[in-house]
Scaffold this active site. Structure first.
Site, short mmCIF file in Angstrom:
data_model
loop_
_atom_site.label_atom_id
_atom_site.label_comp_id
_atom_site.label_asym_id
_atom_site.label_seq_id
_atom_site.Cartn_x
_atom_site.Cartn_y
_atom_site.Cartn_z
N SER A 8 0.84 -1.20 0.00
CA SER A 8 0.00 0.00 0.00
C SER A 8 0.87 1.24 0.00
O SER A 8 1.65 1.46 0.94
CB SER A 8 -0.90 0.00 1.24
OG SER A 8 -1.49 1.28 1.36
N HIS A 32 -1.30 -1.29 -4.15
CA HIS A 32 -2.57 -0.94 -3.51
C HIS A 32 -2.63 0.58 -3.34
O HIS A 32 -1.76 1.18 -2.70
CB HIS A 32 -2.65 -1.64 -2.16
CG HIS A 32 -3.93 -1.51 -1.43
ND1 HIS A 32 -5.02 -2.33 -1.68
CD2 HIS A 32 -4.32 -0.69 -0.43
CE1 HIS A 32 -6.01 -2.00 -0.85
NE2 HIS A 32 -5.60 -0.99 -0.09
N ASP A 34 -4.92 3.60 -1.94
CA ASP A 34 -6.04 3.92 -1.05
C ASP A 34 -6.61 5.29 -1.38
O ASP A 34 -6.02 6.31 -1.04
CB ASP A 34 -5.55 3.92 0.40
CG ASP A 34 -5.27 2.52 0.91
OD1 ASP A 34 -6.18 1.68 0.87
OD2 ASP A 34 -4.13 2.28 1.35
N MET A 36 -9.18 8.04 -0.56
CA MET A 36 -10.02 8.46 0.58
C MET A 36 -10.54 9.87 0.33
O MET A 36 -9.81 10.72 -0.17
CB MET A 36 -9.20 8.46 1.87
CG MET A 36 -8.54 7.13 2.18
SD MET A 36 -7.79 7.18 3.82
CE MET A 36 -6.78 5.69 3.78
N HIS A 65 -8.39 0.83 -3.85
CA HIS A 65 -9.31 0.61 -2.72
C HIS A 65 -10.02 1.94 -2.47
O HIS A 65 -9.41 2.88 -1.96
CB HIS A 65 -8.50 0.15 -1.51
CG HIS A 65 -9.28 0.01 -0.24
ND1 HIS A 65 -8.68 -0.09 0.99
CD2 HIS A 65 -10.62 -0.05 -0.01
CE1 HIS A 65 -9.61 -0.19 1.93
NE2 HIS A 65 -10.80 -0.16 1.35
N MET A 67 -12.22 4.28 -0.60
CA MET A 67 -12.90 4.59 0.66
C MET A 67 -13.59 5.93 0.43
O MET A 67 -13.18 6.98 0.97
CB MET A 67 -11.88 4.64 1.80
CG MET A 67 -11.44 3.24 2.22
SD MET A 67 -9.86 3.23 3.09
CE MET A 67 -8.76 3.23 1.69
N MET A 136 -11.69 -5.85 5.83
CA MET A 136 -10.82 -4.89 6.52
C MET A 136 -10.44 -5.44 7.89
O MET A 136 -11.31 -5.87 8.65
CB MET A 136 -11.54 -3.55 6.69
CG MET A 136 -11.76 -2.76 5.40
SD MET A 136 -10.26 -2.40 4.47
CE MET A 136 -9.33 -1.39 5.63
N PHE A 142 -6.58 4.98 7.98
CA PHE A 142 -5.18 5.29 8.28
C PHE A 142 -4.31 4.04 8.24
O PHE A 142 -4.79 2.95 8.58
CB PHE A 142 -5.08 5.94 9.67
CG PHE A 142 -5.84 7.24 9.76
CD1 PHE A 142 -5.26 8.43 9.34
CD2 PHE A 142 -7.16 7.25 10.20
CE1 PHE A 142 -5.99 9.62 9.37
CE2 PHE A 142 -7.89 8.43 10.24
CZ PHE A 142 -7.30 9.62 9.83
N ASP A 174 -6.70 -6.32 4.63
CA ASP A 174 -6.04 -5.00 4.56
C ASP A 174 -6.09 -4.36 5.94
O ASP A 174 -7.18 -4.14 6.49
CB ASP A 174 -6.78 -4.14 3.53
CG ASP A 174 -6.20 -2.74 3.36
OD1 ASP A 174 -5.10 -2.48 3.88
OD2 ASP A 174 -6.86 -1.93 2.70
N GLY A 175 -4.89 -4.04 6.46
CA GLY A 175 -4.79 -3.35 7.74
C GLY A 175 -4.01 -4.15 8.77
O GLY A 175 -4.45 -5.24 9.13
N SER A 197 2.70 -0.22 6.08
CA SER A 197 3.88 0.08 6.89
C SER A 197 4.84 -1.09 6.96
O SER A 197 6.06 -0.89 7.03
CB SER A 197 3.46 0.55 8.29
OG SER A 197 2.37 -0.15 8.75
C1 DX5 Z 1 -6.33 1.71 5.66
C2 DX5 Z 1 -5.89 1.32 4.28
C3 DX5 Z 1 -4.75 0.39 4.20
C4 DX5 Z 1 -3.46 0.90 4.80
C5 DX5 Z 1 -2.85 -0.27 5.47
O1 DX5 Z 1 -7.57 2.32 5.57
O2 DX5 Z 1 -6.96 0.74 3.55
O3 DX5 Z 1 -4.53 -0.04 2.86
O4 DX5 Z 1 -2.53 1.39 3.87
O5 DX5 Z 1 -1.73 0.16 6.15
P1 DX5 Z 1 -0.96 -0.80 7.16
O6 DX5 Z 1 -0.50 -1.99 6.38
O7 DX5 Z 1 0.15 0.05 7.66
O8 DX5 Z 1 -1.94 -1.18 8.24
ZN ZN Z 2 -6.51 -0.18 1.63
#
Ligand code: DX5
Ligand code: ZN
Length: 228
Positions: A8, A32, A34, A36, A65, A67, A136, A142, A174-175, A197
């Site tokens: 991500s 990936h 994100d 938002m 993805h 959101m 999720m 975040f 994811d997460g 991360s």
């Molecule tokens: C959160 C995102 C994730 C995020 C995951 O809302 O959808 O894709 O980047 O980050 P990590 O792997 O650090 O939890």
């Molecule tokens: Zn995501």
């Protein structure tokens, strides 16, 4: 048994986005992204112009993805822009069956994401219309949050539905996915893993992807759901 790792870029250095994509490309199956909107989630990231720019510059396929609210209105545009997978949140879609069809018609795989507090059983009938289910394992919004182990029964249930209906669809988590949590996710039934991360905050992102893949593969090989 193929599995996929999708780094991500939420955890990447936004000042060097293309370089950051290329840095993980040799070992990443997908990238990936994100999206938002500061409405569906309390954070604001990238939109369509950034996705369009990345598609033109990065060879790894893009896994968007979304959101965002009003997914019915906006999601097909991301497929038209060239994202190869577009995932909408079920909580933000008015007509998910039609939306999945629109995404596919625009040339992408259609994914459905579900927040931790949303009950999956209400949406199992949609599985045959989709290419991917995203469970999720944090509250969306975040990076860097802790993996929610209480979502694993949902992953397991999704895998049971996929198996029972003999569907050819991917199951993404994811997460909070890291070397500490990926085996539990794979054992429950996930085959597609987002990691932000754990990849980008590693001293060696390519090696981090390899480690995640190796752990996921060995857990899958031993799992209840994998056909040996
Ligand atoms: C959160 C995102 C994730 C995020 C995951 O809302 O959808 O894709 O980047 O980050 P990590 O792997 O650090 O939890
Ligand atoms: Zn995501």
């Amino acid at each position: 048994m193929g599995l996929r790792i999708s780094p991500s870029i939420l955890s990447a250095d936004f000042g060097h986005l293309v370089d950051e994509c290329e840095r993980v490309a040799p070992n990443a199956d997908w990238l990936h992204v994100d999206v938002m909107d500061n409405h569906f989630v309390p954070n604001l990231t990238f939109g369509l112009p950034v996705v369009e720019a990345l598609v033109g510059k990065v060879s790894t396929p893009i896994d968007c993805h979304l959101m965002i609210s009003d997914a019915d209105r906006w999601a097909p545009g991301y497929a038209e822009a060239g994202a190869k997978s577009v995932t909408f949140h079920i909580e933000a879609a008015a007509n998910p069956k039609q939306l999945a069809s629109d995404i596919r018609k625009a040339g992408a795989r259609a994914g459905m994401a579900i927040k931790p507090g949303t009950d999956l059983t209400d949406y199992e009938e949609l599985f045959p219309h989709l290419d991917m289910i995203l469970i999720m394992t944090v509250e969306p919004g975040f990076g860097g949050q802790s993996f929610m182990h209480d979502q694993l029964p949902k992953v397991k249930r999704a895998r049971e539905v996929i198996k029972n209906l003999d569907l050819d669809i991917w199951l993404q988590v994811d997460g909070g996915v890291s070397v500490k949590t990926i085996e539990a996710a794979a054992d429950a039934g996930a085959d597609t893993f987002v990691a932000g991360s754990a990849v980008y905050q590693s001293a060696d992102p390519l090696e981090a992807i390899d480690s995640l893949r190796a752990l996921a593969q060995s857990a899958t090989d031993k799992s209840w759901w994998c056909a040996h």
